[in-house]
Every structure is written in C-alpha cells, then in structure tokens.
Design an enzyme around this catalytic site. Sequence first.
Site, PDB file in Angstrom:
ATOM      1  N   GLU A  47       0.857  -1.179   0.000  1.00 48.90           N
ATOM      2  CA  GLU A  47       0.000   0.000   0.000  1.00 48.90           C
ATOM      3  C   GLU A  47       0.893   1.228   0.000  1.00 48.90           C
ATOM      4  OE1 GLU A  47      -3.292   2.547   2.549  1.00 48.90           O
ATOM      5  OE2 GLU A  47      -2.411   0.750   3.456  1.00 48.90           O
ATOM      6  N   ASP A  72       5.184   4.832   3.474  1.00 44.00           N
ATOM      7  CA  ASP A  72       4.862   6.248   3.639  1.00 44.00           C
ATOM      8  C   ASP A  72       6.108   6.958   4.146  1.00 44.00           C
ATOM      9  OD1 ASP A  72       1.807   7.722   4.008  1.00 44.00           O
ATOM     10  OD2 ASP A  72       3.565   8.816   4.699  1.00 44.00           O
ATOM     11  N   ASP A 121      -3.357  12.127  -2.177  1.00 43.03           N
ATOM     12  CA  ASP A 121      -3.575  13.532  -2.523  1.00 43.03           C
ATOM     13  C   ASP A 121      -3.727  13.624  -4.047  1.00 43.03           C
ATOM     14  OD1 ASP A 121      -3.363  16.261  -3.111  1.00 43.03           O
ATOM     15  OD2 ASP A 121      -1.919  16.629  -1.513  1.00 43.03           O
ATOM     16  N   ASP A 157     -11.670   9.432  -3.431  1.00 43.94           N
ATOM     17  CA  ASP A 157     -12.906  10.218  -3.394  1.00 43.94           C
ATOM     18  C   ASP A 157     -12.873  11.316  -4.439  1.00 43.94           C
ATOM     19  OD1 ASP A 157     -12.268  13.053  -1.589  1.00 43.94           O
ATOM     20  OD2 ASP A 157     -10.817  11.417  -1.636  1.00 43.94           O
TER      21      ASP A 157
END
Length: 219
Positions: A47, A72, A121, A157
């Site tokens: 991920e 990350d 983002d 989204d």
Amino acid sequence: MTRRKLHHYNFSAQAANVIEAGKPLYEQIKGKWNEIYFENSNPIVVELACGKGEYTVGLGQKFPEKNFIGMDIKGDRIARGSAVATEYGLNNVAFLRAGIQYSHEFFGENELDEIWLIHPDPQVRERDENKRLTNPNFLCKYAEFIRPGGLFCLKTDSTFLYEYTLETISNTSRYKILEHTDDLYQSPLLDEHYGVKTHYESIFTKKGYSIKYIKTQLI
C-alpha cells in the site's frame, strides 16, 4: 516537534516491523522481502502512501496467507499502523518509511503481486502533475515491481484523480483496466473493498462523497 510525534518516531525506531533509514534492512531489503523479512514465499502486497496503515493492517488481518507492506514518508503515521499490527500479532505486516519516488531502491523486479493506492492527494493543480501518484512516470515505475498479471488498484474520493487515472492508464501499454466504478458503494464491485474503510474514507462518505475504484492488471 510535539511530544506525541516524538513518541511515534521513537516507537518506529524500536519497532521490528518498521524499516527505515538507520536500520540494517533498509539497505538490504530490495528484492529480498520474502527472504529476509517475511521468511516465506507468500505473495506481497504494497500500500503506497499508507498513512496510518489502516488498509495495510485491515488486509493483513483478512489475508494471513499474503504479506503486506505499508509505505509512507511520515514516520509518526507509520508508527500508529506499526503499533496496531504489533498488538494484533500480524507477522505478515511491515512498514517502510521512505518516499515513493525512491521505491526502486526497495523493491526488485517482479517482486510484488499487488499495489494499492488508497485516497492519495489528487494534486489537482496542473503544475503538480509530477506529484500525482498515478502519473505516467509513477505508473511506469510501479510496472517494474509488479509481476506480469499482478494488480494495481486505486481508491479515491476525487473525481479529478479518478478520471485522470483512467485516461492515463488507457494511454499506457503496460496495464489493462479490469474494472472501474465511480461509486463503489453502489457497485457490484463493493466486495473488492473487503470491508476495510480508512478514517478519511469514513469522513468522505459521511459528507456524501462517492468512492471511486479502478482495478488494473499488469500486462
């Protein structure tokens, strides 16, 4: 730096399931995740931009027969996922603290079975296209690590990022689109969500945003 962030950074420095600069495996892990970290031959799922690692941990719980890596750059976020994975005894979950632009330093050719990108983002400004994690350069980079027939999946989204990614992937020769929807929760594809919902996804859906999903396969 706040005390809470400092605590998280210190936790990551001590956590066995976090690989970051200064730890021996940071320089040794490329192409050897199964061999020297997981010590098995199970499929590897990454991920990218994992944040607090909610999706990484959630999938790790549901699929013990697979290995999961959350990547990350934010050490304080990774520490939270690391702590939860440790609490749950998830030996099939690890975290890598590094920028995604340096992913070629940590993953070998055809080493990964799947890459997931969850609510990144969208970088909507035109001048920031080079930062979008589904731009042509990043997609080309991911194709080096995913085995032929492996998957690259996006949940977002952002209508902008969804449409941009569909167009970008359609213009590549390395991926083919298997499935996509602009409203996952009202789609037959909902089962591919695996019931794992991140904190931010919960916020987005409560505000009425639809969740978009793209599933592609490396050719």
